[in-house]
Design a protein around this motif. Sequence first.
Motif, short mmCIF file in Angstrom:
data_model
loop_
_atom_site.label_atom_id
_atom_site.label_comp_id
_atom_site.label_asym_id
_atom_site.label_seq_id
_atom_site.Cartn_x
_atom_site.Cartn_y
_atom_site.Cartn_z
N UNK A 95 21.38 95.96 69.55
CA UNK A 95 20.15 96.68 69.85
C UNK A 95 19.20 95.81 70.67
N UNK A 96 19.05 94.56 70.27
CA UNK A 96 18.17 93.64 70.99
C UNK A 96 18.62 93.46 72.44
N UNK A 97 19.90 93.25 72.64
CA UNK A 97 20.41 93.05 74.00
C UNK A 97 20.31 94.33 74.82
N UNK A 98 20.58 95.47 74.20
CA UNK A 98 20.54 96.73 74.93
C UNK A 98 19.12 97.06 75.39
N UNK A 99 18.13 96.75 74.56
CA UNK A 99 16.74 97.04 74.90
C UNK A 99 16.22 96.11 75.99
N UNK A 100 16.54 94.83 75.88
CA UNK A 100 15.95 93.84 76.78
C UNK A 100 16.87 93.45 77.94
N UNK A 101 18.15 93.83 77.87
CA UNK A 101 19.06 93.51 78.97
C UNK A 101 18.96 94.53 80.08
N UNK A 102 19.59 94.24 81.18
CA UNK A 102 19.59 95.11 82.35
C UNK A 102 21.01 95.60 82.56
N UNK A 103 21.39 96.66 81.85
CA UNK A 103 22.77 97.14 81.86
C UNK A 103 22.87 98.54 82.47
N UNK A 104 24.01 98.78 83.13
CA UNK A 104 24.28 100.12 83.65
C UNK A 104 24.86 101.03 82.57
N UNK A 105 25.43 100.44 81.52
CA UNK A 105 26.00 101.25 80.43
C UNK A 105 26.22 100.37 79.21
N UNK A 106 26.22 101.02 78.04
CA UNK A 106 26.49 100.35 76.77
C UNK A 106 27.66 101.06 76.11
N UNK A 107 28.66 100.27 75.68
CA UNK A 107 29.76 100.79 74.88
C UNK A 107 29.44 100.40 73.44
N UNK A 108 29.25 101.38 72.57
CA UNK A 108 28.69 101.13 71.25
C UNK A 108 29.61 101.64 70.16
N UNK A 109 30.08 100.72 69.30
CA UNK A 109 30.92 101.10 68.18
C UNK A 109 30.08 101.78 67.10
N UNK A 110 30.70 102.69 66.35
CA UNK A 110 29.99 103.36 65.27
C UNK A 110 29.83 102.45 64.07
N UNK A 111 30.92 101.77 63.67
CA UNK A 111 30.90 100.93 62.48
C UNK A 111 30.53 99.51 62.85
N UNK A 112 29.29 99.11 62.50
CA UNK A 112 28.79 97.78 62.83
C UNK A 112 28.07 97.17 61.64
N UNK A 113 28.12 95.85 61.49
CA UNK A 113 27.34 95.19 60.43
C UNK A 113 25.86 95.13 60.80
N UNK A 114 25.00 95.18 59.79
CA UNK A 114 23.57 95.08 60.02
C UNK A 114 22.92 96.43 60.24
N UNK A 115 23.31 97.11 61.32
CA UNK A 115 22.91 98.48 61.64
C UNK A 115 24.14 99.20 62.16
N UNK A 116 24.40 100.42 61.68
CA UNK A 116 25.55 101.12 62.24
C UNK A 116 25.21 101.64 63.63
N UNK A 117 26.24 102.07 64.34
CA UNK A 117 26.05 102.49 65.72
C UNK A 117 25.08 103.65 65.89
N UNK A 118 25.07 104.57 64.93
CA UNK A 118 24.16 105.70 65.03
C UNK A 118 22.70 105.25 64.94
N UNK A 119 22.42 104.30 64.04
CA UNK A 119 21.05 103.81 63.92
C UNK A 119 20.66 102.99 65.15
#
Length: 246
Positions: free
Chosen positions: A50-74
């Motif tokens: 989440x931190x990298x996606x918000x502050x990075x400069x990306x053309x796209x994000x590939x996001x897994x659903x099952x993640x530690x800390x926060x799941x992909x939906x959150x």
Amino acid sequence: MGTSPEQFPAVAGARLLLVDDNPKLCRMVREYLEPLGYNVSLAYTGPDGLEKAIHGDFQAVILDVMLPGLDGFEVLRQLRQRSTVPVLMLTGRGEPPDRIAGLELGADDYIPKTFSPRELLARLRAVVRRSMLTELQSHSAPVPPIVAGALHVEPASRTATLDGQPLQLTPTEFDLLLALARERGRVRTREQLLLEVADRDFESFDRSIDMHISSLRRKLGDDPKKPEMIVTVRSAGYMLRDPEQP
């Protein structure tokens, strides 16, 4: 893996963020994509992604659903409060409920973890193309807006307003609204919209367009039970109503 770069052009320099807690899968995807012109950054937890996606400069994000800390939906829910970067959801099972949940939260597309390289590249090409188009058109010469009553759609800047208020749309939602606005008063089939907006092959019962329409209606304040702007034409598709037509 049987796919050549020539089959998926115009991605050189595209910046991607892959968020997945499986280091082996991350390495495999990075090693496959980078020779094709992608620049791939990695994150292994929900908060880091989440931190990298918000502050990075990306053309796209590939996001897994099952993640530690926060799941992909959150992660996606919080990301959509701050960014419209295209998101490709990576689902472990590829089950319809996971797909629908991701699309309702603002994902642009989804792909099961059993993906083939060709499928991943095809879907990435579509979301990256839209992201890069947004960047290019933001610097282009002005193009007259498309006006449908209180709705103004600006193709050049890829922005839209309703009653003068800006609409926070994902790239896919904007493309869908633009496609409907250009043909306002005319029915567009689901197949036409999916091919034009998602730029990929579709399954017989693909519900992604329906989910994007639902999200678009919500952002337009259109009553889903009795929509006045984007109407459903039974057994045909969708139509943006033209206020100038009776």
